[in-house]
Design a protein around this motif. Structure first.
Motif, mmCIF file in Angstrom:
data_model
loop_
_atom_site.group_PDB
_atom_site.id
_atom_site.type_symbol
_atom_site.label_atom_id
_atom_site.label_comp_id
_atom_site.label_asym_id
_atom_site.label_seq_id
_atom_site.Cartn_x
_atom_site.Cartn_y
_atom_site.Cartn_z
ATOM 1 N N ASP A 250 0.917 -1.910 0.018
ATOM 2 C CA ASP A 250 -0.065 0.061 0.041
ATOM 3 C C ASP A 250 1.314 1.495 0.109
ATOM 4 O OD1 ASP A 250 -2.835 -1.459 -0.202
ATOM 5 O OD2 ASP A 250 -2.616 -1.385 1.979
ATOM 6 N N VAL A 251 1.827 0.879 1.026
ATOM 7 C CA VAL A 251 2.554 2.510 0.881
ATOM 8 C C VAL A 251 3.226 2.172 -0.809
ATOM 9 C CG1 VAL A 251 5.080 3.566 1.963
ATOM 10 C CG2 VAL A 251 3.190 1.627 3.286
ATOM 11 N N THR A 252 4.088 1.790 -1.014
ATOM 12 C CA THR A 252 4.854 2.173 -2.441
ATOM 13 C C THR A 252 3.516 2.414 -3.130
ATOM 14 O OG1 THR A 252 4.854 -0.211 -2.934
ATOM 15 C CG2 THR A 252 6.759 0.375 -1.775
ATOM 16 N N LEU A 253 2.787 1.580 -3.573
ATOM 17 C CA LEU A 253 2.167 2.218 -4.751
ATOM 18 C C LEU A 253 1.754 3.495 -4.238
ATOM 19 C CD1 LEU A 253 -0.433 -1.066 -5.572
ATOM 20 C CD2 LEU A 253 1.107 -0.278 -6.799
ATOM 21 N N LYS A 254 1.296 4.312 -3.608
ATOM 22 C CA LYS A 254 0.509 5.159 -2.794
ATOM 23 C C LYS A 254 2.001 5.909 -3.251
ATOM 24 C CE LYS A 254 -0.597 8.260 0.497
ATOM 25 N NZ LYS A 254 -1.078 8.715 1.696
ATOM 26 N N SER A 255 3.296 5.520 -2.873
ATOM 27 C CA SER A 255 4.466 7.086 -3.989
ATOM 28 C C SER A 255 4.159 6.910 -5.081
ATOM 29 C CB SER A 255 5.330 5.958 -3.130
ATOM 30 O OG SER A 255 5.704 6.437 -1.604
ATOM 31 N N ALA A 256 3.681 6.040 -5.437
ATOM 32 C CA ALA A 256 3.930 5.191 -7.667
ATOM 33 C C ALA A 256 2.463 6.848 -7.977
ATOM 34 C CB ALA A 256 3.902 3.881 -8.065
ATOM 35 N N ALA A 257 1.285 5.983 -7.435
ATOM 36 C CA ALA A 257 0.921 7.186 -7.323
ATOM 37 C C ALA A 257 0.634 8.703 -7.598
ATOM 38 C CB ALA A 257 -1.167 7.188 -7.189
ATOM 39 N N ARG A 258 1.964 8.821 -6.619
ATOM 40 C CA ARG A 258 2.070 10.500 -6.207
ATOM 41 C C ARG A 258 2.879 11.097 -7.209
ATOM 42 N NH1 ARG A 258 4.202 11.298 -0.748
ATOM 43 N NH2 ARG A 258 4.571 13.415 -1.082
ATOM 44 N N MET A 259 4.000 9.457 -7.818
ATOM 45 C CA MET A 259 5.321 10.307 -8.719
ATOM 46 C C MET A 259 5.423 9.753 -10.309
ATOM 47 S SD MET A 259 8.904 8.113 -6.956
ATOM 48 C CE MET A 259 7.742 7.306 -6.480
ATOM 49 N N VAL A 260 3.968 9.329 -10.783
ATOM 50 C CA VAL A 260 3.299 9.183 -12.305
ATOM 51 C C VAL A 260 3.268 10.098 -12.581
ATOM 52 C CG1 VAL A 260 1.483 8.349 -11.602
ATOM 53 C CG2 VAL A 260 2.336 7.290 -13.233
ATOM 54 N N ALA A 261 4.210 9.926 -13.848
ATOM 55 C CA ALA A 261 2.737 11.524 -15.093
ATOM 56 C C ALA A 261 1.726 11.598 -15.576
ATOM 57 C CB ALA A 261 4.047 11.700 -15.928
ATOM 58 N N LYS A 262 0.742 12.265 -15.856
ATOM 59 C CA LYS A 262 -0.062 12.606 -16.559
ATOM 60 C C LYS A 262 0.150 11.616 -17.837
ATOM 61 C CE LYS A 262 -2.214 16.581 -15.062
ATOM 62 N NZ LYS A 262 -2.488 17.866 -15.295
ATOM 63 N N GLU A 263 -0.972 10.361 -18.337
ATOM 64 C CA GLU A 263 -1.033 9.795 -19.133
ATOM 65 C C GLU A 263 0.206 8.862 -19.232
ATOM 66 O OE1 GLU A 263 -2.772 11.164 -23.547
ATOM 67 O OE2 GLU A 263 -1.702 12.562 -22.750
ATOM 68 N N GLY A 264 1.021 9.131 -18.353
ATOM 69 C CA GLY A 264 1.738 7.601 -17.690
ATOM 70 C C GLY A 264 1.460 6.393 -17.381
ATOM 71 N N GLU A 265 2.490 5.111 -17.012
ATOM 72 C CA GLU A 265 2.042 3.777 -16.206
ATOM 73 C C GLU A 265 2.977 3.488 -14.904
ATOM 74 O OE1 GLU A 265 1.587 -0.357 -18.631
ATOM 75 O OE2 GLU A 265 1.685 1.070 -19.750
ATOM 76 N N ILE A 266 1.159 2.849 -14.051
ATOM 77 C CA ILE A 266 2.414 2.508 -13.012
ATOM 78 C C ILE A 266 2.498 0.797 -12.826
ATOM 79 C CG2 ILE A 266 2.045 1.977 -10.747
ATOM 80 C CD1 ILE A 266 0.160 4.489 -10.813
ATOM 81 N N SER A 267 2.930 -0.206 -13.241
ATOM 82 C CA SER A 267 3.298 -1.458 -13.640
ATOM 83 C C SER A 267 3.499 -1.910 -12.019
ATOM 84 C CB SER A 267 5.005 -1.773 -14.401
ATOM 85 O OG SER A 267 4.655 -3.274 -14.709
ATOM 86 N N VAL A 268 2.682 -2.709 -11.999
ATOM 87 C CA VAL A 268 2.401 -3.718 -10.563
ATOM 88 C C VAL A 268 2.968 -4.792 -10.499
ATOM 89 C CG1 VAL A 268 1.022 -3.962 -7.976
ATOM 90 C CG2 VAL A 268 0.373 -2.305 -9.752
#
Length: 346
Positions: A250-268
């Protein structure tokens, strides 16, 4: 023979004596030269018994390389004495996904009761193992077993994840790697080898950040409350085009959401059990999220070829089969740098 087995949920594995396997029609018997130790094994061993999809005890290990010891009736394409790597994501072999080599996405495994080694079928942390079909073997072609065995998962999984996002990683882009462990340290190297992107690595210890720098990350940041702000500063306020989360808590995914750019991609990629809220206000607009799994058969040949070219340096610690429980203890305590490798015949 000896094998490392998971026998009781929540309890550590132990080395036991089990019957020697014999290859049936179409099967290949391998003398295991090296086997990898993975965090996903811990996830399985800590699962409630009602959530297990296979009987116990289970021989652990889904990363394996070995020497062909015997072939069952009808086997062609390999011979006794050949050194091979095991492709571990076993599918039905005949559906469209499998025909394309994408057995990691075979839609029929559950219905047909197909189990992968160490994930339901007897695994690689043993003196010998059975491989169900010759198509799941890839020649080592001179690679050292110790450095090659992590490539079957710790290399293949990030390679698969990185390949999916390569169109986003143009010059001037930024990619974030969260978690510089067995998979993450190879993820950093793969990003450097395959793209011109700026690579930013995050972890919670200076030791892991030193590993990231040794793997040529452009920036190595402590994964703390300031990481997202620092990342935004590094990117001129834009954020990262790609965030690869090899932890997925939960902690790292929250960080990922704060770091990703608009129209970017988060790979879990990780198995930390966290959740990513894909809703307005929780991630920037236009963001997509993917949950890649392992990699394809063709991609394993590509990863091994990259290793032969010198593009990848796998950090390993080696253990005998009797020391394998210690490897899991160290893994659980966060004391493994890179990948732990068990040598069953050491």
């Amino acid at each position: 023979m000896k094998a490392l087995q998971f026998h009781t949920p929540g309890e550590p594995p132990s080395v036991r004596t089990v019957p020697d396997p014999e290859p049936g029609p179409g099967q290949v018997l391998l003398k295991v030269d090296a086997a990898g130790v993975c965090h996903s094994d811990e996830v399985i061993m800590n699962s409630p018994v009602e959530r297990l999809w296979f009987p116990l005890p289970l021989t652990l290990g889904h990363e394996g390389v070995g020497t062909v010891a015997a072939c069952g009736q009808g086997v062609t394409g390999v011979g006794v004495g050949e050194k091979v790597a095991v492709y571990g994501a076993w599918g039905c072999g005949v559906c469209r996904a499998c025909a394309l080599g994408r057995e990691n996405y075979c839609p029929h495994t559950e219905r047909l009761g197909i189990l992968s080694p160490g994930l339901g079928a007897p695994g690689t942390i043993a003196e010998y193992m059975l491989v169900d079909d010759v198509r799941h073997l890839v020649p080592l072609d001179g690679l050292d077993p110790v450095s090659a065995v992590p490539l079957t998962d710790a290399g293949l999984t990030p390679y698969h994840a990185v390949k999916r996002v390569l169109p986003r990683l143009v010059p001037g882009s930024t990619a974030v790697v969260i978690g510089v462990g067995g998979l993450g340290h190879l993820g950093v190297q793969l990003l450097r080898a395959l793209s011109p992107t700026t690579v930013v690595a995050l972890d919670v210890t200076e030791e892991k950040l030193d590993l990231a720098r040794a793997c040529d990350a452009h920036h190595a940041l402590l994964s703390d409350g300031q990481a997202a702000r620092t990342l935004r500063e590094l990117t001129g306020g834009l954020g990262a085009e790609v965030v690869l989360d090899f932890v997925a808590s939960d902690v790292t995914l929250k960080s990922a959401a704060r770091m990703v750019a608009k129209e970017g991609e988060i790979s879990v990629v990780g198995l930390g059990g966290g959740g990513l809220g894909m809703a307005a206000g929780r991630v920037p607009y236009g963001v997509t999220s993917t949950v890649p799994y392992w990699g394809t058969r063709p991609e394993l040949t590509e990863v091994l070829a990259l290793s032969r070219s010198g593009a990848l340096e796998v950090r390993t610690e080696t253990y005998s089969l009797d020391e394998a429980p210690l490897a899991y203890e160290r893994l659980h305590a966060g004391k493994i740098t890179g990948r732990a490798v068990v040598l069953p015949h050491a």
